[in-house]
Design a protein around this motif. Structure first.
Motif, PDB file in Angstrom:
ATOM      1  N   VAL A  46       0.835  -1.204   0.000  1.00  0.00           N
ATOM      2  CA  VAL A  46       0.000   0.000   0.000  1.00  0.00           C
ATOM      3  C   VAL A  46       0.873   1.259   0.000  1.00  0.00           C
ATOM      4  CG1 VAL A  46      -1.674   1.344   1.313  1.00  0.00           C
ATOM      5  CG2 VAL A  46      -1.967  -1.128   1.085  1.00  0.00           C
ATOM      6  N   ASP A  47       1.923   1.255   0.829  1.00  0.00           N
ATOM      7  CA  ASP A  47       2.821   2.406   0.860  1.00  0.00           C
ATOM      8  C   ASP A  47       3.504   2.599  -0.490  1.00  0.00           C
ATOM      9  OD1 ASP A  47       2.338   3.092   3.539  1.00  0.00           O
ATOM     10  OD2 ASP A  47       3.781   1.611   4.248  1.00  0.00           O
ATOM     11  N   ALA A  48       3.892   1.490  -1.132  1.00  0.00           N
ATOM     12  CA  ALA A  48       4.521   1.572  -2.450  1.00  0.00           C
ATOM     13  C   ALA A  48       3.551   2.158  -3.474  1.00  0.00           C
ATOM     14  CB  ALA A  48       4.993   0.191  -2.888  1.00  0.00           C
ATOM     15  N   GLU A  49       2.293   1.749  -3.391  1.00  0.00           N
ATOM     16  CA  GLU A  49       1.282   2.268  -4.316  1.00  0.00           C
ATOM     17  C   GLU A  49       1.047   3.762  -4.086  1.00  0.00           C
ATOM     18  OE1 GLU A  49      -2.016  -0.252  -3.458  1.00  0.00           O
ATOM     19  OE2 GLU A  49      -1.363  -1.850  -4.830  1.00  0.00           O
ATOM     20  N   GLU A  50       1.058   4.181  -2.825  1.00  0.00           N
ATOM     21  CA  GLU A  50       0.877   5.602  -2.525  1.00  0.00           C
ATOM     22  C   GLU A  50       2.026   6.424  -3.107  1.00  0.00           C
ATOM     23  OE1 GLU A  50      -1.615   7.043  -1.326  1.00  0.00           O
ATOM     24  OE2 GLU A  50      -2.719   5.721   0.022  1.00  0.00           O
ATOM     25  N   PHE A  51       3.247   5.908  -2.982  1.00  0.00           N
ATOM     26  CA  PHE A  51       4.375   6.626  -3.569  1.00  0.00           C
ATOM     27  C   PHE A  51       4.263   6.664  -5.084  1.00  0.00           C
ATOM     28  CE2 PHE A  51       8.506   6.321  -5.707  1.00  0.00           C
ATOM     29  CZ  PHE A  51       8.970   7.593  -5.447  1.00  0.00           C
ATOM     30  N   ALA A  52       3.886   5.539  -5.700  1.00  0.00           N
ATOM     31  CA  ALA A  52       3.760   5.500  -7.160  1.00  0.00           C
ATOM     32  C   ALA A  52       2.719   6.514  -7.636  1.00  0.00           C
ATOM     33  CB  ALA A  52       3.377   4.088  -7.616  1.00  0.00           C
ATOM     34  N   TYR A  53       1.631   6.646  -6.885  1.00  0.00           N
ATOM     35  CA  TYR A  53       0.603   7.630  -7.238  1.00  0.00           C
ATOM     36  C   TYR A  53       1.157   9.048  -7.125  1.00  0.00           C
ATOM     37  CZ  TYR A  53      -3.388  10.757  -6.540  1.00  0.00           C
ATOM     38  OH  TYR A  53      -4.252  11.817  -6.623  1.00  0.00           O
ATOM     39  N   ALA A  54       1.865   9.312  -6.026  1.00  0.00           N
ATOM     40  CA  ALA A  54       2.436  10.650  -5.830  1.00  0.00           C
ATOM     41  C   ALA A  54       3.486  10.952  -6.893  1.00  0.00           C
ATOM     42  CB  ALA A  54       3.046  10.747  -4.437  1.00  0.00           C
ATOM     43  N   TRP A  55       4.258   9.945  -7.284  1.00  0.00           N
ATOM     44  CA  TRP A  55       5.257  10.159  -8.327  1.00  0.00           C
ATOM     45  C   TRP A  55       4.579  10.491  -9.653  1.00  0.00           C
ATOM     46  CZ3 TRP A  55       9.951  11.562  -9.142  1.00  0.00           C
ATOM     47  CH2 TRP A  55      10.554  11.325 -10.380  1.00  0.00           C
ATOM     48  N   ARG A  56       3.473   9.816  -9.947  1.00  0.00           N
ATOM     49  CA  ARG A  56       2.732  10.128 -11.177  1.00  0.00           C
ATOM     50  C   ARG A  56       2.224  11.564 -11.141  1.00  0.00           C
ATOM     51  NH1 ARG A  56      -0.947   6.764 -15.039  1.00  0.00           N
ATOM     52  NH2 ARG A  56      -1.997   8.447 -16.165  1.00  0.00           N
ATOM     53  N   ARG A  57       1.686  11.982  -9.999  1.00  0.00           N
ATOM     54  CA  ARG A  57       1.223  13.372  -9.872  1.00  0.00           C
ATOM     55  C   ARG A  57       2.384  14.336 -10.100  1.00  0.00           C
ATOM     56  NH1 ARG A  57      -3.334  14.361  -6.536  1.00  0.00           N
ATOM     57  NH2 ARG A  57      -2.833  16.566  -6.895  1.00  0.00           N
ATOM     58  N   SER A  58       3.564  13.974  -9.623  1.00  0.00           N
ATOM     59  CA  SER A  58       4.735  14.834  -9.785  1.00  0.00           C
ATOM     60  C   SER A  58       5.142  14.956 -11.244  1.00  0.00           C
ATOM     61  CB  SER A  58       5.898  14.284  -8.963  1.00  0.00           C
ATOM     62  OG  SER A  58       5.575  14.213  -7.589  1.00  0.00           O
ATOM     63  N   VAL A  59       5.129  13.822 -11.954  1.00  0.00           N
ATOM     64  CA  VAL A  59       5.492  13.833 -13.378  1.00  0.00           C
ATOM     65  C   VAL A  59       4.438  14.590 -14.183  1.00  0.00           C
ATOM     66  CG1 VAL A  59       5.943  12.403 -15.404  1.00  0.00           C
ATOM     67  CG2 VAL A  59       6.808  11.700 -13.171  1.00  0.00           C
TER      68      VAL A  59
END
Length: 290
Positions: free
Chosen positions: A229-242
């Protein structure tokens, strides 16, 4: 305040400076005089040291009034004491990311140093900085220290002809600052850093320093998280950043489940691997450019 305690302005500043001098001497005597090798460890060490120096200076100032207890409870903003002379003027930092990192070092460091001193005594600060050498450990005193990091054994050059130019560790605070500065969303940034369990960033470039070599370079960033879940949250935040960095860019799902997006002369790719997220930033292929 100075009249009431009998302290002079110079005494407060000198107390702060002497703690830094003591840290420097301790590192040289122990063979730890070289600079920290990663962004994360540099930030954590700076926060511990600035926090202790500010705490000692303020204890000297407030000791004459018997207010050490209030100080150690961390209820005081060090920027509002002594004309802010123990902290830099954060408004002078041009970029939001720089201001956030400086605020972490000077304010968060002070609050954490005060917590340790209150619970264990000021003599415990040296050991605390050793046991908790990364920003995640400093931020979460209620959790077991993780130290670091990522298993590097399976990593090889991402393309032929590239050599390792640099290695870094971004850490929880670095991730929070990166996401916040790119998206402008502090809530997304805080969630993005939650559950960090280690990361490693490698920069690969062709041999020889040149602008062309830098443009041909590839960055690989592997992050590890305490749960999927934490990994998915980071992946989502990284997508928002890109998305914030490349507005209007088209995101494509690769066959292996990775997300790919191209913008300018760069190609971003990231994928979830259990409790890990692997990010790759590489040159955009000539055939895909307009």
């Amino acid at each position: 305040m100075l009249h009431a305690t009998g302290a002079t302005p110079d005494e407060i500043v000198v107390a702060h400076a002497l703690v830094h001098l003591l840290h420097l001497q301790q590192r040289e005597r122990s063979g730890e005089g070289k600079p920290e090798e990663t962004t994360d460890r540099l930030l954590a060490r700076a926060a511990w040291e600035e926090g202790e120096a500010t705490l000692v200076a303020l204890l000297h100032l407030f000791g004459g009034l018997g207010l050490q207890g209030e100080l150690l409870r961390g209820r005081l903003d060090p920027a509002g004491v002594f004309g802010g002379r123990l902290l830099p003027d954060l408004s002078e930092a041009a970029e939001a990311a720089s201001r956030a990192l400086l605020d972490f070092v000077y304010r968060e460091g002070f609050y954490r140093a005060a917590e340790v001193a209150r619970a264990q005594g000021i003599g415990a600060l040296r050991e605390a900085s050793r046991r908790r050498p990364v920003t995640r450990d400093l931020l979460h005193a209620d959790r077991s220290a993780v130290g670091s990091a990522v298993d590097e054994g399976d990593l090889s050059p991402p393309a032929a002809g590239l050599v390792l130019a640099d290695r870094d560790e971004i850490g929880e605070q670095g991730i929070v600052t990166l996401v916040s500065s790119l998206t402008g969303k502090d809530d997304v940034a805080l969630v993005a850093g939650e559950g960090w369990a280690g990361d490693a960033l490698w920069r690969w470039e062709p041999p020889g320093p040149s602008a062309a070599a830098a443009r041909a370079g590839v960055t690989v960033w592997l992050t590890r998280w305490t749960s999927r879940v934490d990994a998915e949250e980071f992946a989502y935040a990284w997508r928002r950043s890109v998305e914030a960095r490349l507005p209007g860019a088209r995101f494509v799902a690769a066959e292996d489940g990775a997300v790919v997006v191209e913008g300018g002369d760069r190609r971003f790719r990231w994928s979830l691997e259990g409790g890990r997220v692997r990010v790759t930033v590489a040159p955009r292929s000539p055939s895909s450019r307009p």
